[in-house]
Design an enzyme around this catalytic site. Structure first.
Site, mmCIF file in Angstrom:
data_model
loop_
_atom_site.group_PDB
_atom_site.id
_atom_site.type_symbol
_atom_site.label_atom_id
_atom_site.label_comp_id
_atom_site.label_asym_id
_atom_site.label_seq_id
_atom_site.Cartn_x
_atom_site.Cartn_y
_atom_site.Cartn_z
ATOM 1 N N LYS A 282 0.834 -1.202 0.000
ATOM 2 C CA LYS A 282 0.000 0.000 0.000
ATOM 3 C C LYS A 282 0.871 1.256 0.000
ATOM 4 C CE LYS A 282 -3.826 -2.037 2.653
ATOM 5 N NZ LYS A 282 -4.924 -1.768 1.706
ATOM 6 N N ARG A 356 -10.511 -11.364 1.415
ATOM 7 C CA ARG A 356 -11.399 -12.388 0.843
ATOM 8 C C ARG A 356 -10.763 -13.778 0.888
ATOM 9 N NH1 ARG A 356 -11.658 -9.027 -4.586
ATOM 10 N NH2 ARG A 356 -11.360 -7.441 -2.975
#
Length: 503
Positions: A282, A356
């Site tokens: 990130k 996920r």
């Protein structure tokens, strides 16, 4: 802080402070009118001089009002009477709590719960007042060496209800409000804790403490990496393999229904205690906020605490999927193909779409409980923030009745959610040349394709997904966890337990 309800006339109150509302423009609420009459027009004379207009956020503290037994009267601006809605009501309560705290009123009798809020009953007004008061007074100062303490903080609040027959409803509202507020506080405390303290082991320790506190109803089991490996939870394990902190899945089993045939409600919380993004790292800006990537797990913990506190007659299983996504020579890579616990394979195109992967194995794991419904809660996608902003949680589901239940609970609690579609067109975006599916589906509809991914692991039960990426925390000066959607899920469980007093 202590809360109670009573039913009585304002002129008979002998308290440190009476709280009443004033509407815009300079219109006294019915209770304020009674006090004005007793004081021979003292209050209305002040309003005519322009001391208070009645706008939301305004307040005026009066001392030693003629013929009034209480020491003070706090006038609170409530805006225009016909426009007093849920949001303004909460703002009014928040202003009241701050004003009382700032002026050293250690106790007060509040008549704001008698104001008319369209479509809301006394139970709702009292419960929201309790939850809002606790929210207003919340601070996270466990790690500060110099703590700011008020000399005379507010310690007792009495809510007045219009009639004696509403006392029982008001008392139940306080009981529910305190339990929900405690769950919200627990979730916020976990979310605000720094990642060098709050790792998967810390989450597990909190889950075990919950079982110790509520030992009659709760059992906690913690599943470590070795057992995950034996279960084939390879997607979950891949995300955490770059971290020195072990991935741990904490399973909190609450049994409140004595019927052994009752199938449980399962709540699954994403617990990424820090998400660097992994190899797909990130940007540095605001990366500190990635400690909030475990707010799904924090929510589940808070809701389980609420259920145990109220001894709800339900069977509930809460799963805290603890993990940390870090950059390391052992970290999983873009291009890896993972075999999930379900046997389906996933091509990793972005290691920052890790939530996920943790959830898909957890959702497969909970099949063993033969659940009535499964609800997962996750700070899953930035795309949901773009779609719904920071005010509304994204909801997706494979079962319409469950979706409607959650939407109804969101309206009742004021913890808003909005349903997004799960259709085959979005499923196509997850196609992979090398595996059964890819872990991302491109930028268009990113929140929905994430939901579509999870839906492939939930075909054996009724399931809903709450994407709280936009609602779990605030940035900027007021940075901190919000505790959402504890209130929404608490209302859902209250409804399931037949304890729905909300209109």
């Amino acid at each position: 802080m202590e809360f109670s309800v009573k039913s009585g006339s304002p002129e008979k109150q002998r308290s440190a402070c009476i709280v009443v509302g004033v509407f815009e423009p300079r219109r006294l609420s019915p209770i304020a009118e009674q006090l004005d009459k007793i004081s021979d027009g003292y209050i209305s004379a002040l309003l005519r001089r322009g001391e208070l207009e009645g706008k939301v956020g305004q307040s005026l503290l009066l001392h030693h009002v003629p013929n009034i037994l209480s020491e003070r009267i706090l006038l609170i601006g409530c805006g225009k009477e016909r426009e007093l809605d849920e949001r303004q009501y909460k703002q009014v309560i928040q202003k009241t709590i701050n004003a009382l705290n700032e002026t050293g009123s250690m106790e007060a009798v509040c008549f704001l719960t008698e104001l008319h809020v369209k479509g809301r009953n006394t139970y709702w007004k009292v419960r929201q007042a309790v939850e809002t008061a606790k929210e207003t007074l919340y601070t996270f100062d466990q790690l500060k060496s110099n703590k700011v303490e008020l000399r005379r903080p507010l310690r007792k609040m009495v809510f007045n209800v219009p009639t004696r027959r509403e006392l029982t409803s008001g008392e139940r509202a306080i009981q529910h409000g305190l339990a929900i507020a405690a769950g919200i506080k627990a979730a916020k405390d976990l979310g605000n804790m720094p990642p060098n303290i709050c790792n998967a082991a810390y989450l597990a320790s909190q889950a075990r403490q919950l079982a110790d506190t509520y030992s009659q109803n709760i059992i906690t089991r913690v599943i470590g990496e070795q057992q995950m490996k034996e279960l084939g939870m390879n997607a979950y394990l891949a995300v955490g393999q770059g971290s020195q902190n072990e991935s741990l899945m904490s399973v909190i089993e609450y049994k409140g229904d004595p019927n052994p045939e009752t199938r449980p409600i399962v709540l699954v919380g994403k617990g990424l205690t820090f998400d660097s993004g992994g190899i797909s790292i990130k940007p540095a800006d605001s990366m500190d906020e990635m400690k909030y990537d475990m707010c799904g797990a924090a929510t589940v913990y808070g809701v389980m605490r609420m259920a145990a506190e109220l001894a709800l007659p339900l069977n509930i299983i809460g799963v805290l999927a603890g993990c940390e996504n870090m950059v390391d020579g052992r970290a999983y890579r873009p291009g890896d193909v993972l075999t999930t616990m379900s046997g389906q394979t996933v091509e990793v195109l972005n290691t920052d779409a890790e939530g996920r992967l943790v959830l898909c194995d957890t959702l497969t794991y909970v099949e063993r409980y033969e659940p009535d419904v499964v609800i997962d809660v996750a700070t899953l996608t930035g795309a949901c923030v773009i779609a719904l902003g920071h005010h509304i949680t994204g909801l997706m589901a494979n079962h319409n009745p469950l979706a409607h239940e959650l939407l109804s609970a969101s309206e009742q609690s004021g913890d808003r959610a909005w349903r997004l579609p799960l259709t085959d067109e979005f499923q196509e975006q997850l196609e992979s040349n090398f595996a059964d599916m890819a872990n991302i589906g491109g930028r268009p509809g990113g929140a929905i394709t994430a939901g579509c991914f999870l839906s492939r692991f939930t075909r054996k039960y009724s399931w809903a997904h709450l994407d709280i990426a936009g609602t779990a925390w605030r940035s900027g000066k007021a940075k901190g966890a919000t505790g959402r959607p504890v209130a929404l899920l608490s209302q859902f469980l209250l409804n399931r337990a037949g304890q729905n007093d909300v209109e």
